[in-house]
Motif scaffolding. Structure first.
Motif: not given
Lengths: 437, 436
Positions: A112-133
């Protein structure tokens, strides 16, 4: 419009602000005030979170920083602590301190780390996990109002593709940008030659080929991961996520994970996804257990709307001939492209003589400019279609069945998401026996 | 020029032997041809053509039946096979189908690896070479050297060394005025002839692409389950499609038909190829060492790239056809259809031709007319097209025609042929299988 970091959790949050500014810019666009910018160029910091701290994610973060001024990496997320640490160290070594503003409390580990990054007051995210996710991560990011850079491919199955398309449509409504890591789309020699193709420099497209035939990869990593699984008692899940390239549910197989680049070029040239395909493939040389359940070769024929049939070939086998390129054949000539060359043969002969800037940086620069100019790029549907092109080729090869786009896009229920994120590997596919789902 | 039959029914005696006669008459007719004449050594139907069958499997038996039914005055007089039971079965079928044209006495039934020699020595005019393809080069050489006309089934070799032998024998046949007809039947099917004629007239413009397929949802074609009393050699020959040294793998054994059409349409063999393939579904040891799927890209002169696909996997999509893409249109052909789409649309709607019979009829009349057909090089090149695709898929290496034709020393023949132990060679592994 200066951002006060201490606002976190209070007042207008950063992401609400971006959402609102996105809406504004959409409105601005609609009223044809084309150059309206929510961000005055370079005047405001763009806060970026990295989700997936492997080699590609770390590279994408670095390219993102290098692409534009006033960009900061502010949060990191990965399934594994060691990956986050290594990534952060690399970023700190390679980049100026003001661009890497990651603290212990913005490093997140776990599924669930992605949820926490998204909740970290960011403007944009880089999604670079394995494609499944990717589908789940994209959905969460767009719902939270984040701009997105996402690596290719963007899903591993048709259910995931439908999710990515829905998220892309939502992004469009919200004025959020989505740029995909199919960097050829941002590479000048491809752009020049595509412009000519679309101006009918080679007439009507009637055929073509694309290839990603290469040697082995991740050879020592694969062996090491299997050894560590035994030595350190890694769970199947941990092992598979670390050796994700070799598991179809994580990577989509190499036709999806890697060859999607070349298929994307063909879709781009023709201006459409294929209407059907017939594929074959197998696991003939890379058969050892450390290589999971993916194939080592695929050959797929794709048929496009005007009846043009295009050959796709991809292979990952040491000791075989290499070929990574695309070729498009028209009634008046043919086009050849690869990672650094582009040329046209025929009555409208052309050769790209310039030097493309690094596409890995360019794609971020294009993304950030589009955000700052309030004209968000949205490559979501396009990359979803290119990814589905590869997925349908894999499904056809795995099952031995000719498939239509219409069926795969609308009817296939294939969903490789494990029921719980803990499991063993599926068997290698056997054409004629593997069930078409 | 009417000839008197030189043989009495017993066939004994020191007269001008039948084959010397055919040789000299062929030489005569060549001379006649070069002097512009249309002289006929055989007045049509007036003289018997004595046929020997070498390889008494179902294809050979079928060819023999088609051959004797294709023209008057043709009879089967000698037969050879490695196995007695195959020969007996074949002879029984032949007799049931056309007893009046089958004059095979017990002493003209030959068994064993050298049986072909004995058929060739049996005072025949024409031999049908229908043993597994691995034996074809040697059989053709012996037949042509002995002055026999030849019908041979496709493919005609399993390796480049064999191909070079076929080409040499074909040239010798030409010098000797002997005919060679190959069992690439589509060359005589009306829809193919009509469509390809139009391609050659430029009706689809310049050829820029194409595809050919033999994707088959069948995987037990001519499969023979091993019996406990069979030696390795006996098993492999009885189950020959599944062993590369015998069949050349299915890209050669079966898909050569489609590749032959592409070569015909383009008017050339390819200049290079890049192939892949494997053994993903039909993996049991009872299936020998061949692959179950291949995909090969062939490049022809002028940079034209053609996709070839073939598979034999139960439960998969069938597709057996060819497609040739030009700047002005596209052809589509199968064993039942032939049409052109584009600026000059065309559809063959005439009657079908039984090409399996027609090929023999053409052959017999060419012999009788003293105008021998020689398809040796053509079928050698189509077979080589398939072989190079297989070698490329087995090794993972891009190959040039020039290298395969002139430099490859791959020779799958065995040092000796006898019933006994014969380990199955390993299944090829791209990147590891040696390029020879």
């Amino acid at each position: 419009m200066k951002k006060n970091k201490d606002e976190k959790g209070n007042g207008i949050s950063r992401r609400s602000f971006l959402k609102a500014s996105g809406a504004v810019s959409l409105a601005a666009l609609a009223s044809s005030c084309a150059t309206s910018s929510a961000f005055a160029a370079g005047s405001d910091k763009l806060r970026v979170g990295l989700i997936g701290c492997g080699g590609r994610g770390t590279g994408a973060a670095r390219d993102c920083i290098r692409s534009s001024d006033n960009v900061q990496i502010v949060a990191l997320g990965d399934m594994f602590r060691d990956r986050v640490d290594k990534s952060l160290n690399n970023l700190k070594e390679e980049l100026p301190a003001e661009n890497v503003k990651v603290s212990e409390d913005t490093c997140f580990v776990g599924f669930d780390a992605y949820e926490k990054v998204i909740a970290s007051d960011v403007d944009s995210v880089i999604l670079a996990t394995p494609p499944h996710f990717r589908p789940a991560h994209l959905k969460a990011a767009i719902e939270a109002g984040k701009h997105v850079f996402m690596e290719k491919p963007v899903a591993v199955d048709p259910v995931g593709i439908r999710s990515v398309i829905a998220s892309s449509e939502l992004a469009e409504q919200k004025g959020l940008a989505i740029v995909a890591g199919t960097q050829r789309r941002h590479q000048d020699h491809y752009l020049q030659v595509m412009k000519r193709i679309h101006n009918r420099a080679i007439g009507e497209i009637v055929s073509g080929q694309c290839y990603w035939n290469q040697g082995a990869l991740w050879v020592s990593a694969a062996k090491k991961n299997l050894r560590k699984k035994k030595e350190l008692g890694w769970s199947d899940m941990e092992y598979q996520c670390r050796s994700w390239l070799f598991f179809t549910w994580l990577s989509g197989d190499h036709i999806v994970e890697q060859h999607v680049h070349n298929l994307d070029v063909i879709n781009w040239a023709i201006g459409s996804h294929p209407v059907k395909c017939l594929g074959m493939g197998g696991r003939q040389a890379r058969t050892q257990p450390q290589y999971g359940n993916i194939y080592d070769h695929f050959a797929v024929e794709y048929e496009y709307p005007n009846g043009a049939r295009v050959l796709s070939m991809c292979r990952q086998t040491e000791g075989c001939s290499s070929r990574v390129s695309e070729r498009v054949v028209g009634t008046k000539g043919s086009v050849y492209t690869d990672g650094s060359n582009a040329s046209i043969e025929g009555p409208n002969a052309y050769k790209y003589e310039g030097k493309s800037p690094s596409p890995y940086v360019q794609e971020h620069s294009d993304l950030i400019r589009s955000i700052r100019e309030g004209k968000p790029l949205n490559e979501g549907r396009r990359i979803a279609e290119s990814t589905l092109t590869a997925i349908m080729g894999r499904m056809s090869a795995y099952t031995g069945r000719e498939l239509s786009w219409e069926w795969v896009m609308n009817k296939s229920e294939l969903d490789l998401t494990p029921s719980a994120y803990q499991m063993g590997a599926d068997p290698v596919a056997v054409p004629g026996q593997t069930k078409l789902i | 020029m009417k000839q008197t039959r030189e043989h009495d029914s017993s066939g004994h005696g020191r007269r001008i032997s039948r084959r010397d006669f055919v040789k000299s008459s062929a030489a005569l007719s060549l001379a006649a041809l070069t002097s512009g004449g249309s002289s006929r050594v055989f007045a049509a139907g007036s003289d018997k053509i004595r046929v020997g069958l070498i390889g008494c499997g179902s294809r050979g038996t079928g060819d023999a039946i088609n051959c004797i039914k294709s023209a008057d005055g043709v009879e089967i007089v000698a037969m050879a096979d490695v196995f007695r039971d195959r020969l007996d079965e074949s002879l029984g079928k032949l007799s049931r189908e056309a007893d009046d044209k089958v004059s095979v006495t017990n002493d003209k039934c030959f068994i064993g690896f050298d049986a072909y020699k004995k058929v060739i020595e049996s005072d025949v005019d024409l031999v049908l070479l229908t043993a597994p393809p691995g034996f074809r080069p040697e059989h053709l050489k012996a037949a042509v050297e002995a002055g026999k006309h030849v019908f041979m089934e496709k493919p005609v070799a399993v390796d480049p060394v064999g191909i070079r032998s076929i080409i040499a024998s074909s040239e010798l046949a030409k010098q000797k005025g002997l005919s060679i007809v190959a069992g690439t039947q589509q060359r005589r099917m009306a829809q193919y002839i009509e469509v390809i004629k139009r391609v050659h007239r430029g009706q689809i413009g310049q050829i820029v692409g194409g595809q050919c397929y033999w994707n088959w949802g069948e995987q037990d074609w001519h499969f023979a389950k091993r019996q406990s009393n069979w030696s390795d050699m006996e098993w492999q020959i009885r189950c020959w499609p599944y062993f590369t040294w015998l069949s050349g793998d299915h890209i050669n054994e079966q898909h050569v038909h489609n590749l032959d059409i592409i070569n015909w349409a383009i008017g050339s063999h390819p200049v290079k190829c890049l192939g892949m393939g494997g053994r993903q579904a039909r993996t049991g040891p009872e299936y020998g060492n061949i692959f179950d799927h291949f995909a090969v890209e062939y490049e022809y002169p002028g940079g034209v790239r053609i996709l070839s696909m073939c598979s034999q996997i139960k439960g998969t999509t069938n597709r057996v056809s060819e497609r040739v893409v030009g700047t002005k249109g596209t052809t589509y052909t199968t064993r039942g259809l032939g049409y052109i789409e584009g600026q000059n649309p065309y559809k063959y709607d005439g009657p079908g031709i039984r090409a399996s019979v027609r090929q023999h009829a053409d052959h017999i009349s060419s012999i009788r007319a003293g105008e021998p057909i020689n398809e040796g090089r053509q079928v050698a090149e189509s077979t080589m097209t398939a072989i190079m695709g297989r070698i490329s898929a087995y090794t993972g290496r891009e190959l040039s025609w020039e290298w395969v034709m002139n430099k490859s020393t791959l020779d799958l023949t065995l040092p000796k042929y006898e019933m006994g132990d014969l380990p199955v060679p390993a299944v090829a592994i791209p990147g590891q299988t040696e390029l020879i």
